[in-house]
Design an enzyme around this catalytic site. Structure first.
Site, mmCIF file in Angstrom:
data_model
loop_
_atom_site.group_PDB
_atom_site.id
_atom_site.type_symbol
_atom_site.label_atom_id
_atom_site.label_comp_id
_atom_site.label_asym_id
_atom_site.label_seq_id
_atom_site.Cartn_x
_atom_site.Cartn_y
_atom_site.Cartn_z
ATOM 1 N N GLU A 28 22.437 -11.465 54.210
ATOM 2 C CA GLU A 28 22.236 -11.206 55.637
ATOM 3 C C GLU A 28 20.831 -11.521 56.132
ATOM 4 O O GLU A 28 20.665 -11.983 57.262
ATOM 5 C CB GLU A 28 22.563 -9.739 55.955
ATOM 6 C CG GLU A 28 24.017 -9.355 55.760
ATOM 7 C CD GLU A 28 24.940 -10.074 56.743
ATOM 8 O OE1 GLU A 28 24.484 -10.438 57.845
ATOM 9 O OE2 GLU A 28 26.119 -10.273 56.403
ATOM 10 N N SER A 40 69.105 37.094 48.191
ATOM 11 C CA SER A 40 68.885 38.143 47.196
ATOM 12 C C SER A 40 67.440 38.270 46.748
ATOM 13 O O SER A 40 67.100 39.210 46.023
ATOM 14 C CB SER A 40 69.778 37.900 45.980
ATOM 15 O OG SER A 40 71.136 38.019 46.338
#
Length: 825
Positions: free
Chosen positions: A135, A506
Site C-alpha cells: 500500500e 408426569s
C-alpha cells in the site's frame, strides 16, 4: 503533397509543408541575399526562436494563471471547509456486541461491522510490513503525499485503460473517514489537503493504527484484527507471513477477491505481496520460499461460530438492548455467559440427533419443494440457485435440487455446486418416494435434503417438523451450562427453553409426592392402585374416571413404586388426600407459577403449564438439597475499555436464606427419583451411562402431545422436551422415555464424563421404618401408612376432621378443565 499540421516556419495552420506567405517571404529573402555581399542576416536567424520563446512564455503564463486559480481554490474553498479531525483524534471504532461462553468461546456477534480493535503496539511487525509493502512502502518517509508515486502513476496511466492509484495510507485514511470514493479532481485535491492536516495532527503510528483498524476487508470484517479471526480463526498476533500477506491484499478488492469468494485471485495477490516484501527486505529469501509454498487453511464459510448457541446469544442481545438500546451494536460491549462450550456442543448435537431419530421413525414425507428445470444451462443454474436460496442448509442437512432420480441412484446439485450422488443404503429412508407417484415423488426438480456420514457416503434425509428443547443448569448456583431452544435457530427463532409453555405431564408428579411427605406420607406408604370414579359433586365439574396410562392396575403399591412406575392412580389419590389447593400453593416453592396449574386433581397428571427452564430450576431443588437458585445466563458485562459494567453474584445452595424445602424432603425425593432411573421409567439412562447416582422423571401428556425427561446427576440438572409447535400427538408409541430421555442421556454422557458417583449424607431428623425413611416427628403415630378405600376416610377424619369438598375447576384453559385427561409416564 497534402500535409496536416502547422507551418514549420510560422507555426500557423497550413495545407502544404509551408504556408504561401512564408514561401514568398523566403523567396524574397533569397533574392536579397544574392544581391548583398556575403554575410549572415541578424534578423532572419532568430525568427523561429522568437516564436518558440513566445509560445513558452504563453504556456508559462497559462500555467501561472492556472496555478493561481488552483491556489485560490485551495486557500479560499478547500482549506476553510476541511472537516475537523475529531473522528481521528478521538477515534471511536464501531465494535459489535460480542457474546462468549464462560470458557472464552465466541457464540454471538451483533453489529453491522465486525471489528477487533488492535493498538498499533500490539500489531505484529509482519502484518505492518505486508501492508506497507503493497500500500505505501515509503509511508514513514513522505509527509502525507508521495509525489514520486503520483508521477509514476501518471506515467503508467498514459496509454493504459486501467488507472493506477497513487494514494498513500494517509490519503486513504482521509478518504475512508471523510470523503467519497468518486474519481474526481476536486475530491483528490481535498484528499491531498486533508492528508497534510492529518500528518500535522497525528504521528505516523497513529495514522497507521487508524488505517489498519478501519479498512474494510470483506466478509463484514473491518480491520486486520477482525479479518485474522474471520478468515483464519486466529488472533492477528498468531498469523504466519503467508497469512499476513493474504490479508494485506484484501483492501484492493475486499468483496470480490477475498479467499472465501475468490481464492484464486486472493492467492495471486498474496504471491505478489510476498515478492514485494522480499524486494524491500522485510523477509529473507528463505522466508519467501517457505511462505510462497505454505498451504493456507482458510475458513470455507468465512465467518461462522464454532459453537451453536444462537438461542442463548439472542437472549443476551435482548437483555443488552433493554439496558443499553442501539448502542450495543457499535460500542464494543462484551458479555460473558455461564455456558460451557463442551456442554453446549454436546447438548446441540444430542438434541439434533434425538429429533432426527424420532423423525426417521415416522417416515419420509416427500420433497420440500419443486422447480421446473430449464433446458438452457445458464437458466437451469439460475433456477437452482433461486430455489436453494429459499431452502438454506441446516448444518449437516444440505439442500439439493434433484437432477436425476431412479430407484438405484439419485443425483442432486447442492448450493455449493457440488453434485451429491445417493445410492444403496442412502436411498432406504426415501425408497417409497422413489417408486411412488404424485407430489411426494422424488423426480428431477425436487428439493430434497441429503446428509453425509463419516465415510463420505450420501443419504437422503429431511428437515423435521417436530420441535425440541434442552437446558442444563448447575444445581448449586443456577448458572446455565447449556441451552438449545430448538432444532435450528435460522429456521425457527422461537426459544422453546424460555418461551414455550407446555403441559408437563408426569414430570410434575415428584412435586406432588414431595408435598405429601410434608403431610405424614413416606415412601413406604401403601396407596391403592385401582380405578377411581369421581362424581361431579366430588370434582366440582364433570364426572371423572381416570385411568393408568397402560390400563394396568396393581392394587396396593408403595409410594416409591407408584412414582417409579408413574402410576396415575397413586398420584391422583395422593393429591386427593393433601388437596389440590395445598399442592397448588406448594408448587410455588420450586419456582413454578401456581396460577398456571389447575386447582383440581388433573394437576398431578400435568395439565398445568411450565417452561423447560422452569422445570430445570424446580428439579435443581431436589438436586442441591432443598435450595432455590434462580437460573441465570449472563455472568459479566464489560465495555470496550475492559471496565466491568455488570457482574452477577448468584444465589448459592447451602445459604439457609435460599432454602425452600426441608433437607429431609429433598433427601427422600432424591432416593425415590434415583429409583425411577435405576429401575423405573427412566431405566434406559442408567443402563446406557452405567451410573447409579442419576435421578429424574419421565413425562408424557395426554395423547403423547408432549414428551419430557427431567433429572440430574451430581450438580448437573437437565431437562429435555419434544413436541409440535401446533400441539398434536407425537405418536401412539411415543413417550417421554422414547423422545426426551435419549437426548438427556446423550448429553449427560459428556457432562458427567470424569465425574465420580455422588452419595448423599442422611440429614438429621430422619428415621427408618420398615426400611424406608420417614420424618422423625411422624414416626410415633402421625405417619400415613395406607391410602385408599376405608383408609382414606380414616385419614381425613384424623387429620382434618372430615374430607373437604373438591374445589371447582380453574377457569381458562379448557385442557385443564377436561377431567377425561389420562396423562402418562
Amino acid at each position: 503533397m497534402v500535409a496536416r499540421g502547422p507551418c514549420y516556419i510560422c507555426l500557423r495552420p497550413r495545407r502544404h509543408n509551408a504556408c504561401y506567405s512564408c514561401v514568398l517571404h523566403m523567396e524574397q529573402g533569397a533574392r536579397a541575399v544574392a544581391r548583398k555581399p556575403s554575410g549572415r542576416s541578424k534578423s532572419s536567424g532568430w525568427t523561429w526562436k522568437g516564436r518558440l520563446l513566445q509560445l513558452i512564455l504563453a504556456l508559462a503564463g497559462l500555467a501561472a494563471a492556472g496555478g493561481a486559480l488552483l491556489a485560490a481554490y485551495v486557500f479560499l474553498i478547500v482549506l476553510p471547509n476541511l472537516p475537523a479531525l475529531d473522528a481521528l483524534t478521538d477515534y471511536q471504532p464501531k465494535i459489535p456486541l460480542r457474546v462468549y461462553t464462560a470458557d472464552q468461546v465466541l457464540i454471538g456477534e451483533f453489529g453491522e461491522e465486525r471489528r477487533d480493535f488492535v493498538p498499533i503496539g500490539d500489531m505484529p511487525e509482519v502484518m505492518k510490513d505486508a501492508v506497507l509493502a503493497i500500500e505505501d512502502a515509503e509511508f514513514y518517509q513522505h509527509g502525507g503525499v508521495n509525489y514520486k508515486g503520483i508521477v509514476r502513476a501518471v506515467l503508467m496511466n498514459i496509454g493504459n485503460s486501467r488507472s493506477q492509484g497513487a494514494s498513500t495510507i494517509t490519503m486513504q485514511v482521509a478518504r475512508n473517514f471523510y470523503l467519497s470514493r468518486k474519481k474526481e479532481y476536486s475530491r483528490k485535491i481535498q484528499e491531498i489537503a486533508l492528508s497534510y492536516k492529518i500528518e500535522e495532527a497525528l504521528s505516523k503510528d497513529q495514522i497507521l493504527e487508524l488505517y489498519m483498524n478501519q479498512i474494510y476487508l470483506g466478509e463484514r470484517a473491518y480491520g486486520f484484527g477482525s479479518a485474522a479471526r474471520i478468515y483464519f480463526g486466529k488472533t492477528v498476533q498468531e498469523l504466519t507471513i503467508a497469512e499476513a500477506a493474504m490479508l494485506a491484499g484484501l483492501p484492493k478488492a475486499p468483496s470480490t477477491a477475498n479467499p472465501v469468494v475468490n481464492p484464486t485471485r486472493a492467492k495471486q495477490r498474496q504471491q505478489y505481496i510476498l515478492t514485494r516484501m522480499r524486494e524491500l527486505g522485510h523477509i529473507t529469501p528463505a522466508q519467501y520460499e517457505q511462505a510462497a509454498k505454505e498451504k493456507l487453511q482458510v475458513r470455507s464459510k468465512g465467518y461462522q461460530m464454532q459453537t451453536h448457541a444462537e438461542y442463548a446469544a439472542e437472549i443476551v442481545r435482548q437483555y443488552m438492548h433493554e439496558k443499553y438500546k442501539d448502542e450495543i451494536y457499535t460500542r464494543g460491549y462484551t458479555v460473558y455467559t455461564t455456558l460451557n462450550s463442551a456442554d453446549q456442543n454436546a447438548a446441540y448435537e444430542a438434541l439434533r440427533r434425538g429429533v432426527l431419530e424420532y423423525d426417521r421413525r415416522h417416515g419420509y414425507r416427500g420433497p420440500e419443494a419443486f422447480v421446473e428445470l430449464p433446458k438452457d444451462d445458464e437458466d437451469r443454474a439460475q433456477a437452482i440457485d433461486d430455489i436453494l436460496a429459499r431452502h438454506p442448509d441446516s448444518d449437516d442437512l444440505r439442500a439439493g435440487v434433484v437432477l436425476s432420480a431412479t430407484s438405484k441412484l439419485v443425483r442432486a446439485e447442492l448450493g455449493s455446486g457440488e453434485v451429491a450422488e445417493v445410492s444403496g443404503e442412502g436411498l432406504r429412508f426415501a425408497a417409497a418416494a422413489l417408486s411412488g407417484k404424485g407430489k411426494n415423488r422424488i423426480r428431477p426438480g425436487s428439493v430434497i435434503r441429503v446428509t453425509r456420514d463419516a465415510k463420505k457416503r450420501w443419504a437422503i434425509a429431511q428437515l423435521p417438523e417436530v420441535s425440541a428443547a434442552f437446558v442444563a443448569l448447575n444445581a448449586n448456583d443456577g448458572s446455565f451450562r447449556a441451552l438449545v431452544g430448538g432444532f435450528d435457530f435460522n429456521l425457527n427463532q422461537f426459544d422453546h427453553v424460555t418461551q414455550a409453555w407446555r403441559q408437563p405431564g408426569s414430570s410434575i408428579k415428584p412435586f406432588i409426592y414431595s408435598a405429601a411427605l410434608e403431610k405424614g406420607f413416606f415412601p413406604g406408604t401403601l396407596v391403592q392402585d385401582a380405578p377411581l370414579s369421581l362424581t361431579s359433586a366430588e370434582t366440582g365439574g364433570p364426572a371423572w374416571d381416570p385411568q393408568n396410562d397402560d390400563g394396568n392396575y396393581d392394587g396396593p403399591v408403595t409410594m416409591r413404586t407408584g412414582l417409579k412406575r408413574s402410576k396415575n392412580m397413586v398420584s391422583i389419590r395422593l393429591l386427593q388426600a393433601i388437596t389440590p389447593g395445598y399442592a397448588q400453593e406448594y408448587l410455588g416453592r420450586f419456582g413454578f407459577d401456581p396460577g398456571r396449574h389447575p386447582a383440581n386433581l388433573t394437576m398431578t397428571l400435568g395439565t398445568g403449564a411450565v417452561t423447560p427452564v422452569q422445570m430445570a430450576g424446580a428439579y435443581a431443588v431436589f438436586a442441591n438439597g432443598g435450595y432455590h437458585v434462580a437460573p441465570y445466563l449472563v455472568q459479566k458485562v464489560v465495555d470496550a475499555r475492559g471496565n466491568v459494567l455488570t457482574e452477577v453474584t448468584p444465589q448459592i445452595a447451602g445459604e439457609e436464606n435460599n432454602r425452600v424445602l426441608d433437607a429431609r424432603n429433598a433427601f427422600i425425593m432424591d432416593s425415590m427419583l434415583r429409583d425411577v432411573v435405576s429401575s423405573g421409567t427412566g431405566f434406559a439412562a442408567s443402563q446406557k451411562l452405567g451410573r447409579r447416582d442419576l435421578a429424574g422423571k419421565t413425562g408424557t401428556t395426554n395423547d403423547a402431545v408432549d414428551g419430557w425427561f427431567a433429572g440430574y446427576g451430581g450438580d448437573v440438572v437437565a431437562v429435555a422436551w419434544m413436541g409440535y409447535d401446533q400441539p398434536r400427538s407425537l405418536g401412539g408409541r411415543e413417550f417421554g422415555a422414547t423422545v426426551a430421555l435419549p437426548i438427556w442421556t446423550d448429553y449427560m454422557r459428556t457432562a458427567l464424563r470424569g465425574r465420580g458417583p455422588v452419595q448423599r449424607a442422611v440429614p438429621p431428623g430422619l428415621v427408618q421404618v420398615d426400611g424406608e425413611w420417614m420424618y422423625e416427628e411422624f414416626a410415633a403415630n402421625n405417619a400415613v401408612h395406607t391410602l385408599g378405600g376405608d383408609a382414606i376416610g380414616n385419614f381425613w377424619d384424623r387429620l382434618f376432621g372430615g374430607r373437604p369438598a373438591a374445589p371447582p375447576p380453574a377457569q381458562g384453559d379448557k385442557r385443564q378443565e377436561d377431567m377425561s385427561y389420562r396423562g402418562g409416564g
